[in-house]
Design a protein around this motif. Structure first.
Motif, PDB file in Angstrom:
ATOM      1  N   SER A   1       0.846  -1.182   0.000  1.00  0.00           N
ATOM      2  CA  SER A   1       0.000   0.000   0.000  1.00  0.00           C
ATOM      3  C   SER A   1       0.886   1.238   0.000  1.00  0.00           C
ATOM      4  O   SER A   1       1.794   1.361   0.815  1.00  0.00           O
ATOM      5  CB  SER A   1      -0.887  -0.023   1.247  1.00  0.00           C
ATOM      6  OG  SER A   1      -1.724   1.101   1.270  1.00  0.00           O
TER       7      SER A   1
ATOM      8  N   VAL B   1       0.444   5.293   0.220  1.00  0.00           N
ATOM      9  CA  VAL B   1      -0.513   6.356   0.519  1.00  0.00           C
ATOM     10  C   VAL B   1       0.229   7.678   0.647  1.00  0.00           C
ATOM     11  O   VAL B   1       1.280   7.743   1.269  1.00  0.00           O
ATOM     12  CB  VAL B   1      -1.259   6.056   1.843  1.00  0.00           C
ATOM     13  CG1 VAL B   1      -2.213   7.187   2.188  1.00  0.00           C
ATOM     14  CG2 VAL B   1      -2.002   4.733   1.751  1.00  0.00           C
ATOM     15  N   ARG B   2      -0.325   8.718   0.053  1.00  0.00           N
ATOM     16  CA  ARG B   2       0.228  10.062   0.225  1.00  0.00           C
ATOM     17  C   ARG B   2      -0.840  10.943   0.853  1.00  0.00           C
ATOM     18  O   ARG B   2      -1.915  11.129   0.280  1.00  0.00           O
ATOM     19  CB  ARG B   2       0.661  10.639  -1.121  1.00  0.00           C
ATOM     20  CG  ARG B   2       1.191  12.059  -1.004  1.00  0.00           C
ATOM     21  CD  ARG B   2       1.723  12.547  -2.331  1.00  0.00           C
ATOM     22  NE  ARG B   2       2.099  13.956  -2.264  1.00  0.00           N
ATOM     23  CZ  ARG B   2       2.672  14.592  -3.265  1.00  0.00           C
ATOM     24  NH1 ARG B   2       2.936  13.955  -4.398  1.00  0.00           N
ATOM     25  NH2 ARG B   2       2.986  15.856  -3.152  1.00  0.00           N
ATOM     26  N   ASN B   3      -0.560  11.454   2.030  1.00  0.00           N
ATOM     27  CA  ASN B   3      -1.446  12.411   2.690  1.00  0.00           C
ATOM     28  C   ASN B   3      -0.880  13.803   2.435  1.00  0.00           C
ATOM     29  O   ASN B   3       0.140  14.168   2.990  1.00  0.00           O
ATOM     30  CB  ASN B   3      -1.514  12.123   4.188  1.00  0.00           C
ATOM     31  CG  ASN B   3      -2.195  10.809   4.477  1.00  0.00           C
ATOM     32  OD1 ASN B   3      -3.126  10.429   3.784  1.00  0.00           O
ATOM     33  ND2 ASN B   3      -1.730  10.107   5.477  1.00  0.00           N
ATOM     34  N   ASP B   4      -1.570  14.544   1.571  1.00  0.00           N
ATOM     35  CA  ASP B   4      -1.062  15.827   1.114  1.00  0.00           C
ATOM     36  C   ASP B   4      -2.253  16.711   0.761  1.00  0.00           C
ATOM     37  O   ASP B   4      -3.131  16.280   0.017  1.00  0.00           O
ATOM     38  CB  ASP B   4      -0.179  15.567  -0.113  1.00  0.00           C
ATOM     39  CG  ASP B   4       0.455  16.809  -0.692  1.00  0.00           C
ATOM     40  OD1 ASP B   4       0.058  17.928  -0.343  1.00  0.00           O
ATOM     41  OD2 ASP B   4       1.364  16.655  -1.524  1.00  0.00           O
ATOM     42  N   PRO B   5      -2.313  17.949   1.247  1.00  0.00           N
ATOM     43  CA  PRO B   5      -3.445  18.808   0.910  1.00  0.00           C
ATOM     44  C   PRO B   5      -3.441  19.263  -0.544  1.00  0.00           C
ATOM     45  O   PRO B   5      -4.428  19.787  -1.037  1.00  0.00           O
ATOM     46  CB  PRO B   5      -3.289  20.001   1.862  1.00  0.00           C
ATOM     47  CG  PRO B   5      -1.842  20.043   2.199  1.00  0.00           C
ATOM     48  CD  PRO B   5      -1.378  18.622   2.159  1.00  0.00           C
TER      49      PRO B   5
ATOM     50  N   GLY C   1      -0.237  12.732  -5.981  1.00  0.00           N
ATOM     51  CA  GLY C   1      -0.529  11.383  -5.517  1.00  0.00           C
ATOM     52  C   GLY C   1       0.738  10.602  -5.243  1.00  0.00           C
ATOM     53  O   GLY C   1       1.845  11.077  -5.490  1.00  0.00           O
ATOM     54  N   PRO C   2       0.615   9.374  -4.741  1.00  0.00           N
ATOM     55  CA  PRO C   2       1.784   8.545  -4.472  1.00  0.00           C
ATOM     56  C   PRO C   2       2.458   8.116  -5.777  1.00  0.00           C
ATOM     57  O   PRO C   2       1.839   8.129  -6.841  1.00  0.00           O
ATOM     58  CB  PRO C   2       1.223   7.354  -3.716  1.00  0.00           C
ATOM     59  CG  PRO C   2      -0.216   7.315  -4.060  1.00  0.00           C
ATOM     60  CD  PRO C   2      -0.633   8.709  -4.380  1.00  0.00           C
TER      61      PRO C   2
END
Length: 186
Positions: free
Chosen positions: A96, A98-102, A106-107
């Protein structure tokens, strides 16, 4: 000390060595004598094992530098000697990203290719070189080395400074065949 055992030095070291040449083990637990997890160095086959609850091995770093997750031996499909191998019996045999970015990014899964045989990236690739591939294998009753399909990205011309011509090739394997046939390219 802030902890029961604290090593404080300019270059702190903690060595576990077996006087008889046997295994070394670092155990973790809670109340009582029950070991909840441990890290073990096996001196016979030179691997570092990471064991979870009930002393079940979950991850192994072997002497060839392979990280085996939920495996104890190298059995990568297609005859590859993959440095990262993951196996399981459910959907957990997955990776998996995942990129948490406002922002809108994307990843990313990145492949890189150089013609240099050392750990350098300066030697230019040539037309026809494969920059990366995704291979799909299925068990055929004998082994897990029969490819059903392959997606390749290859150099499609002569590269130059900040110029990398590329193509995507998709191959599938026909019934009764042992290798894939190109079906289309972009």
């Amino acid at each position: 000390p802030a902890r029961t055992l604290q090593v404080f030095a300019a270059t702190p070291q903690l060595n576990l060595k077996s006087a008889s040449g046997g295994n070394c083990e670092l155990q973790f637990g809670d109340t009582g004598d029950e070991v909840r997890a441990n890290i073990i160095y096996n001196s016979t086959t030179n691997y570092l094992g990471f064991n979870g609850y009930n002393n079940t091995e979950r991850m192994r770093l072997d002497s060839s530098g392979r990280l085996l997750i939920n495996r104890t031996n190298n059995d990568s499909p297609g005859g590859y000697d993959s440095k990262l191998q993951i196996r399981d019996t459910t959907y957990t045999a997955s990776i998996s990203i995942v990129r948490n970015d406002p922002g809108g990014g994307g990843p990313v899964l990145v492949f890189g290719k150089s013609r240099n045989s050392t750990q350098s990236d300066g030697t230019v690739v040539q037309s026809g070189d494969t920059l990366g591939a995704i291979d799909f294998y299925g068990a055929d009753g004998t082994d897990l080395n029969s490819a059903g399909a392959q997606i390749l990205v290859q150099v499609d011309g002569t590269p130059g400074s900040n110029d990398m011509p590329g193509r995507i090739v998709v191959k599938t394997t026909s019934d009764g065949a042992a290798s894939g046939t190109e079906r289309f390219r972009i």
